[in-house]
Motif scaffolding. Structure first.
Motif, PDB file in Angstrom:
ATOM      1  N   UNK A   1      -0.230 -24.044  10.712  1.00 13.66           N
ATOM      2  CA  UNK A   1      -0.513 -24.834   9.506  1.00 13.66           C
ATOM      3  C   UNK A   1      -0.978 -23.951   8.346  1.00 13.66           C
ATOM      4  N   UNK A   2      -1.572 -22.804   8.663  1.00 12.14           N
ATOM      5  CA  UNK A   2      -2.090 -21.917   7.626  1.00 12.14           C
ATOM      6  C   UNK A   2      -1.129 -20.804   7.249  1.00 12.14           C
ATOM      7  N   UNK A   3      -0.009 -20.706   7.951  1.00 14.03           N
ATOM      8  CA  UNK A   3       0.872 -19.562   7.709  1.00 14.03           C
ATOM      9  C   UNK A   3       1.365 -19.461   6.259  1.00 14.03           C
ATOM     10  N   UNK A   4       1.663 -20.566   5.566  1.00 12.30           N
ATOM     11  CA  UNK A   4       2.108 -20.422   4.169  1.00 12.30           C
ATOM     12  C   UNK A   4       1.079 -19.772   3.249  1.00 12.30           C
ATOM     13  N   UNK A   5      -0.189 -19.743   3.655  1.00 13.47           N
ATOM     14  CA  UNK A   5      -1.232 -19.162   2.812  1.00 13.47           C
ATOM     15  C   UNK A   5      -1.460 -17.685   3.100  1.00 13.47           C
ATOM     16  N   UNK A   6      -0.974 -17.203   4.233  1.00 10.38           N
ATOM     17  CA  UNK A   6      -1.309 -15.856   4.687  1.00 10.38           C
ATOM     18  C   UNK A   6      -0.441 -14.820   3.989  1.00 10.38           C
ATOM     19  N   UNK A   7      -1.081 -13.724   3.574  1.00 12.26           N
ATOM     20  CA  UNK A   7      -0.390 -12.649   2.865  1.00 12.26           C
ATOM     21  C   UNK A   7      -0.408 -11.338   3.653  1.00 12.26           C
ATOM     22  N   UNK A   8      -0.597 -11.420   4.968  1.00  9.11           N
ATOM     23  CA  UNK A   8      -0.579 -10.222   5.809  1.00  9.11           C
ATOM     24  C   UNK A   8       0.725 -10.174   6.594  1.00  9.11           C
ATOM     25  N   UNK A   9       0.879  -9.115   7.396  1.00  8.33           N
ATOM     26  CA  UNK A   9       2.096  -8.951   8.192  1.00  8.33           C
ATOM     27  C   UNK A   9       2.065  -9.741   9.487  1.00  8.33           C
ATOM     28  N   UNK A  10       0.980 -10.453   9.766  1.00  3.50           N
ATOM     29  CA  UNK A  10       0.834 -11.173  11.020  1.00  3.50           C
ATOM     30  C   UNK A  10       0.959 -12.675  10.813  1.00  3.50           C
ATOM     31  N   UNK A  11       1.313 -13.419  11.858  1.00  5.20           N
ATOM     32  CA  UNK A  11       1.232 -14.877  11.769  1.00  5.20           C
ATOM     33  C   UNK A  11      -0.223 -15.307  11.568  1.00  5.20           C
ATOM     34  N   UNK A  12      -0.425 -16.470  10.984  1.00  7.68           N
ATOM     35  CA  UNK A  12      -1.778 -16.999  10.804  1.00  7.68           C
ATOM     36  C   UNK A  12      -2.419 -17.203  12.165  1.00  7.68           C
TER      37      UNK A  12
END
Length: 223
Positions: free
Chosen positions: A34-45
């Motif tokens: 659910x948080x993946x669209x907000x994440x700016x790193x190379x990993x999944x949320x």
């Protein structure tokens, strides 16, 4: 849980000097799509339960069975992400409540005390539960960069997520790969006195459509 703030979040991650990962190292983590669209790193949320855990060679010698039994005693739970917080160089979402996450970590550590969070870099207790959103800014830019990113992403909050399993991931020398999923105890339906017995841990087929993510060994690619 007491928190020792990292002194140089992004620099530590980029240099790799504080993260001597070896092939066969493992970690326990919770995926939060659910948080993946907000994440700016190379990993999944994700939220880290314990990094590092025991070497993968021990999983098949009884540790996996014990871990499954231990985690199955913890109920599935819901998390809410309503605000951002920061460590130096790191912008993260604060998962609430902390208690079920801290309980998972504490229970695993009681059974395997040799697994010290973050190899002791942030003290014996490690860090509070957190979901990293960004960690690629240096000391001269991180405050202004994260001010802007936080302002951009805050309208998307709050988020909620139901946690039903803990993933075991393994470092293969170049990436963190999904290895097995350990179910938590299902929440019983209304009016039911006890929950169903959870299924056993299942191997995760990394190349399946549902489980194709790999934690890349780049800046920000830590569990």
């Amino acid at each position: 849980m007491t928190v020792d703030r990292p002194a140089t979040g992004a620099d530590n991650q980029r240099s790799g000097s504080g993260w001597p990962d070896r092939p066969g190292d493992t970690a326990l983590t919770i995926r939060v799509p659910e948080a993946h669209p907000l994440v700016r790193t190379a990993t999944p949320a994700h939220i880290t339960v314990l990094y590092p855990f025991v070497p993968v060679t021990r999983i098949a010698t009884g540790v996996g069975r014990e871990l499954a039994e231990l985690l199955s005693r913890h109920d599935a739970f819901e998390l809410t992400f309503a605000r951002f917080r920061r460590y130096p160089g790191v912008l993260y979402l604060d998962p609430q409540p902390h208690q079920p996450l801290a309980a998972l970590t504490a229970d695993v550590r009681r059974r395997w005390p040799e697994a010290v969070p973050y190899r002791g870099i942030f003290g014996d207790e490690g860090l509070d539960p957190h979901l990293t959103v960004a960690n690629d800014e240096g000391p001269d830019t991180w405050e202004s960069a994260y001010d802007a990113l936080e302002a951009e992403l805050t309208p998307r909050l709050p988020l909620t997520a139901t946690v039903r399993e803990v993933l075991l991931i393994v470092w293969d020398g170049t990436a963190w790969c999904d290895h097995a999923a350990f179910p938590l105890r299902p929440t019983p339906p209304p009016g039911t006195a006890t929950a169903q017995t959870p299924p056993p841990p299942r191997a995760v087929h990394e190349h399946s459509a549902a489980r194709s993510s790999r934690y890349k060994g780049a800046a920000g690619g830590r569990p």
